[in-house]
Design a protein around this motif. Sequence first.
Motif, PDB file in Angstrom:
ATOM      1  N   LEU A  11       0.834  -1.208   0.000  1.00  0.00           N
ATOM      2  CA  LEU A  11       0.000   0.000   0.000  1.00  0.00           C
ATOM      3  C   LEU A  11       0.868   1.257   0.000  1.00  0.00           C
ATOM      4  CD1 LEU A  11      -2.826  -1.044   2.499  1.00  0.00           C
ATOM      5  CD2 LEU A  11      -3.088  -0.567   0.056  1.00  0.00           C
ATOM      6  N   ARG A  12       1.975   1.240   0.765  1.00  0.00           N
ATOM      7  CA  ARG A  12       2.885   2.393   0.780  1.00  0.00           C
ATOM      8  C   ARG A  12       3.495   2.595  -0.604  1.00  0.00           C
ATOM      9  NH1 ARG A  12       7.436   2.031   3.681  1.00  0.00           N
ATOM     10  NH2 ARG A  12       7.630   4.290   3.875  1.00  0.00           N
ATOM     11  N   GLY A  13       3.912   1.489  -1.236  1.00  0.00           N
ATOM     12  CA  GLY A  13       4.485   1.593  -2.575  1.00  0.00           C
ATOM     13  C   GLY A  13       3.472   2.109  -3.578  1.00  0.00           C
ATOM     14  N   ARG A  19       0.924   8.925  -6.166  1.00  0.00           N
ATOM     15  CA  ARG A  19       1.074  10.356  -5.842  1.00  0.00           C
ATOM     16  C   ARG A  19       2.133  11.010  -6.714  1.00  0.00           C
ATOM     17  NH1 ARG A  19       4.622  11.762  -2.075  1.00  0.00           N
ATOM     18  NH2 ARG A  19       4.378   9.719  -1.049  1.00  0.00           N
ATOM     19  N   LEU A  20       3.233  10.292  -6.988  1.00  0.00           N
ATOM     20  CA  LEU A  20       4.350  10.864  -7.745  1.00  0.00           C
ATOM     21  C   LEU A  20       4.234  10.599  -9.243  1.00  0.00           C
ATOM     22  CD1 LEU A  20       7.195   9.824  -5.286  1.00  0.00           C
ATOM     23  CD2 LEU A  20       6.188  12.099  -5.564  1.00  0.00           C
ATOM     24  N   HIS A  67      -7.564   5.298  -8.763  1.00  0.00           N
ATOM     25  CA  HIS A  67      -7.954   6.591  -8.178  1.00  0.00           C
ATOM     26  C   HIS A  67      -8.763   6.381  -6.896  1.00  0.00           C
ATOM     27  CE1 HIS A  67      -6.581   9.644 -10.987  1.00  0.00           C
ATOM     28  NE2 HIS A  67      -6.949   8.887 -12.016  1.00  0.00           N
ATOM     29  N   ASP A  68      -9.680   5.430  -6.930  1.00  0.00           N
ATOM     30  CA  ASP A  68     -10.516   5.148  -5.756  1.00  0.00           C
ATOM     31  C   ASP A  68      -9.659   4.673  -4.589  1.00  0.00           C
ATOM     32  OD1 ASP A  68     -12.554   4.557  -4.011  1.00  0.00           O
ATOM     33  OD2 ASP A  68     -13.789   3.531  -5.491  1.00  0.00           O
ATOM     34  N   LEU A  69      -8.747   3.740  -4.844  1.00  0.00           N
ATOM     35  CA  LEU A  69      -7.904   3.207  -3.774  1.00  0.00           C
ATOM     36  C   LEU A  69      -6.939   4.253  -3.238  1.00  0.00           C
ATOM     37  CD1 LEU A  69      -7.023   0.787  -2.078  1.00  0.00           C
ATOM     38  CD2 LEU A  69      -5.406   0.196  -3.898  1.00  0.00           C
ATOM     39  N   LEU A  70      -6.471   5.159  -4.096  1.00  0.00           N
ATOM     40  CA  LEU A  70      -5.506   6.164  -3.646  1.00  0.00           C
ATOM     41  C   LEU A  70      -6.072   7.009  -2.509  1.00  0.00           C
ATOM     42  CD1 LEU A  70      -2.862   7.717  -3.853  1.00  0.00           C
ATOM     43  CD2 LEU A  70      -3.908   9.102  -5.673  1.00  0.00           C
ATOM     44  N   SER A  71      -7.302   7.493  -2.661  1.00  0.00           N
ATOM     45  CA  SER A  71      -7.884   8.335  -1.611  1.00  0.00           C
ATOM     46  C   SER A  71      -8.008   7.558  -0.305  1.00  0.00           C
ATOM     47  CB  SER A  71      -9.251   8.869  -2.049  1.00  0.00           C
ATOM     48  OG  SER A  71     -10.143   7.800  -2.321  1.00  0.00           O
TER      49      SER A  71
END
Length: 283
Positions: A11-13, A19-20, A67-71
Amino acid sequence: MLKHWPPLNALRGFEAAARLGSFHKAAEALNLTQSAISQQIRSLESYLEQPLFHRTGRSVSLTDAGHDLLSTAQVMLQQLAVGIRRLDQYRKPNQLVVNTTPAFARHWLLPRLADFHARCPEVDLWLFTSFDAPDMSSQTIDLAIRDDLGPQAECSFSVLHQDRLYPACHPALPETGRTTLHGEREMDWSHWQLEGGEAVGQQGKGLNFSDPGLLLDAAGEGLGIALVSQLLAQRLVDEGRLQALSAQRVRGPAWSCLVHRDSQDDPLARQFLAWLRAALGSD
């Protein structure tokens, strides 16, 4: 609740890459290889059974699912980071964790904390309030001061102050048509009657409060007549917001203290208890 959770590193990766906008930049940010980031995201996509990135050559972009998982991932990781940073308070060398009731904290302890801090500035006090008495064997608490305590294993127990109760209301409250404010335990009017208290116009109906501190606030705001703690009500009396309706006093709760065995020889706990006993004795 999920039976199996995706690895936190994955998840961190994913969050860093999303984000980047780059696996390479995510690898640099997390001090990993790009191959490791790619593997983390592939494992996450395999777990979720759907792609999170569109891959075009060396560029990547998020799918709708990504996109959904990022938030969600950003909120979760932020909350986790805050929670972990908050644990630093447990490592403070001079911290003293004190549990008490919201009513005692608000109406008695809080107005006197400046005096304690001035006398014992080295004590890093953490005030933890709860409506129910804590289990000292399973919670990280040095000592508890409450009116609902009994002896517990691995703790020393002592009674600090025997409270008294009396009926009171705001001085500006008219004598007729007064609403009766009802509390629980000793603050219930049945206790006043059982102890032989005189009638002051109390009625069976009215407004009911489970929190004795809120009951005291309501009386001080002029909502009606209440049976109040002599100890906790003193500040409102001094401010002219409460007056007694009877010279009679009846037995109230016993304010007691539990000190965990690991804190019994702690000089910080001794300082706090010495100050507390002196302050209670002057009331």
